[in-house]
Design an enzyme around this catalytic site. Structure first.
Site, PDB file in Angstrom:
ATOM      1  NE  ARG A  79     -17.537 -43.573   1.154  1.00 51.11           N
ATOM      2  CZ  ARG A  79     -16.568 -44.455   1.382  1.00 51.11           C
ATOM      3  NH1 ARG A  79     -15.885 -44.399   2.482  1.00 51.11           N
ATOM      4  NH2 ARG A  79     -16.264 -45.387   0.484  1.00 51.11           N
ATOM      5  CB  THR A  80     -24.415 -44.026  -0.903  1.00 48.15           C
ATOM      6  OG1 THR A  80     -23.335 -43.274  -1.477  1.00 48.15           O
ATOM      7  CG2 THR A  80     -25.727 -43.410  -1.329  1.00 48.15           C
ATOM      8  CE  LYS A 109     -35.179 -67.503  -6.248  1.00 48.73           C
ATOM      9  NZ  LYS A 109     -36.400 -67.503  -5.454  1.00 48.73           N
ATOM     10  NE  ARG A 130     -24.450 -46.288  -5.391  1.00 46.91           N
ATOM     11  CZ  ARG A 130     -23.387 -45.879  -4.692  1.00 46.91           C
ATOM     12  NH1 ARG A 130     -22.426 -46.733  -4.407  1.00 46.91           N
ATOM     13  NH2 ARG A 130     -23.283 -44.625  -4.281  1.00 46.91           N
ATOM     14  CG  HIS A 158     -24.109 -40.250  -6.192  1.00 44.36           C
ATOM     15  ND1 HIS A 158     -25.131 -40.295  -5.242  1.00 44.36           N
ATOM     16  CD2 HIS A 158     -23.089 -40.976  -5.664  1.00 44.36           C
ATOM     17  CE1 HIS A 158     -24.716 -41.028  -4.212  1.00 44.36           C
ATOM     18  NE2 HIS A 158     -23.491 -41.454  -4.443  1.00 44.36           N
TER      19      HIS A 158
HETATM   20  C1  NCD Z   1     -19.147 -42.459  -5.346  1.00 46.61           C
HETATM   21  C2  NCD Z   1     -20.122 -43.202  -6.256  1.00 46.61           C
HETATM   22  O1  NCD Z   1     -20.621 -44.280  -5.883  1.00 46.61           O
HETATM   23  O2  NCD Z   1     -20.370 -42.670  -7.313  1.00 46.61           O
HETATM   24  N1  NCD Z   1     -19.127 -42.960  -4.035  1.00 46.61           N
HETATM   25  C3  NCD Z   1     -20.045 -42.492  -3.140  1.00 46.61           C
HETATM   26  O3  NCD Z   1     -21.237 -42.631  -3.312  1.00 46.61           O
HETATM   27  N2  NCD Z   1     -19.578 -41.823  -2.078  1.00 46.61           N
HETATM   28  C4  NCD Z   1     -17.804 -42.280  -5.926  1.00 46.61           C
HETATM   29  C5  NCD Z   1     -17.054 -43.482  -6.410  1.00 46.61           C
HETATM   30  O4  NCD Z   1     -17.499 -44.617  -6.322  1.00 46.61           O
HETATM   31  O5  NCD Z   1     -15.961 -43.258  -6.913  1.00 46.61           O
END
Ligand code: NCD
Length: 331
Positions: A79-80, A109, A130, A158
């Protein structure tokens, strides 16, 4: 055929001129929810409402034409990453997605995060990152000159998920002040819980935290809540809170953060949201989840109109459209 004059409709020309100087986000890194207050949240949510209108009326526009976003994901994401890419493309921008394939990049590498980021910033105007380490987005921001948006730094924060969560609560229930919110699941490692809890501290809310003993909310965060005088209670059973809450925010147990898998096995089936359990909840409440779920909400709960998690997903793209436009000085 009726042509919609989009710039006129949203008064875009004037907003673009003003935005760079007044929106408070222009060229800023988005690292933590600590950067937001009620005023700036209200700004982003107003812009999000406009994005929703635009997306519904015409689907896409050219607000960010000429800009490029790099999406760099060292941890899995559906999703993100997809919603940032969709957000950028709906606004006419371009994307460099380095998501599922980071193992094929120079990272394999042995290239450092900072070198990778210093390279990628030469190709783009904003980077979404991320990474599994707490503080990684802040480190990247220290060295990079393009804005860095934190899309999850390990068990840290997040922030954009928290923005879309808060936007969803407001849209679904019409307000935030006065609500009782329960966070359920992995409160220790769940970064979405950390960010949303911090954001909610700006509002007049009551908070309930439901988790196994070993996965309770970090003490510093709990102490902050208590020092602020927020009404908080902890429990180890959803049954203890479900009848009284306006929002049930469910999260999965974060298996990848456990150093001892035996400990994960002990708590992995800690709770399940079933239709029977939902029968005890209020008529006017919502169930949220940042997703992915791995069994903690039964699939047949999805039919319940109070299940808001897929509407939450849609809001994610809209909030990210607003944020990208604000950071690039176009909203
Ligand atoms: C979350 C995350 O990556 O922290 N997912 C997301 O971004 N929608 C929650 C999760 O991974 O449990």
């Amino acid at each position: 055929m009726n042509q919609i004059d989009l710039p006129k409709l949203f008064n875009l020309e004037e907003k673009r001129r003003e935005a760079k100087f007044t929106n408070g986000f222009y060229q800023k890194d988005i690292l933590s929810v600590d950067q937001f207050d009620r005023e700036s949240l209200s700004y982003i949510f107003t812009r999000t409402g406009e994005m929703a209108e635009m997306a519904e009326m015409i689907g896409a526009c050219d607000l960010l034409a000429g800009y490029t976003l790099a999406c760099v994901f060292y941890e899995p994401s559906t999703r993100t990453s997809a919603s940032f890419i969709a957000a950028m493309e709906r606004l006419g921008g371009r994307t460099i997605p380095i998501t599922q394939g980071i193992q094929y990049s120079s990272v394999s590498k042995g290239e450092s995060l900072v070198d990778t980021m210093l390279t990628l910033e030469k190709y783009c105007d904003v980077i979404v990152l991320r990474h599994p380490e707490i503080g990684s987005a802040a480190t990247a921001a220290k060295y990079c000159s393009v804005p860095i948006i934190n899309a999850g730094d390990g068990a840290g924060e997040h922030p954009t998920q928290a923005l879309l969560d808060l936007f969803t609560i407001r849209k679904e229930l019409g307000r935030i002040d006065g609500l009782r919110v329960a966070m359920v699941g992995d409160l220790r490692y769940g970064r979405t819980v950390h960010s949303l809890t911090k954001l909610l501290m700006s509002y007049d809310v009551s908070l309930r935290f439901v988790s196994p003993e070993t996965l309770r909310l970090p003490l510093t965060l709990m102490n902050n809540l208590i020092n602020q005088g927020i009404d908080v209670r902890e429990s180890d059973k959803v049954e203890n809170v479900i009848a009284d809450v306006d929002v049930l925010y469910v999260t999965r147990i974060q298996k990848e953060r456990f150093t001892d898998l035996a400990q994960y096995e002990e708590v992995k089936d800690f709770f399940e949201i079933t239709t029977d359990l939902m029968a005890q909840a209020r008529e006017e409440m919502i169930v949220m989840h940042p997703l992915p779920r791995v069994g903690e909400i039964h699939y047949n709960v999805d039919k319940d109109p109070r299940a808001a998690y897929f509407r939450q997903v849609h809001n994610g793209m809209l909030v990210r459209m607003a944020l990208l436009a604000a950071v690039l000085g176009q909203a």
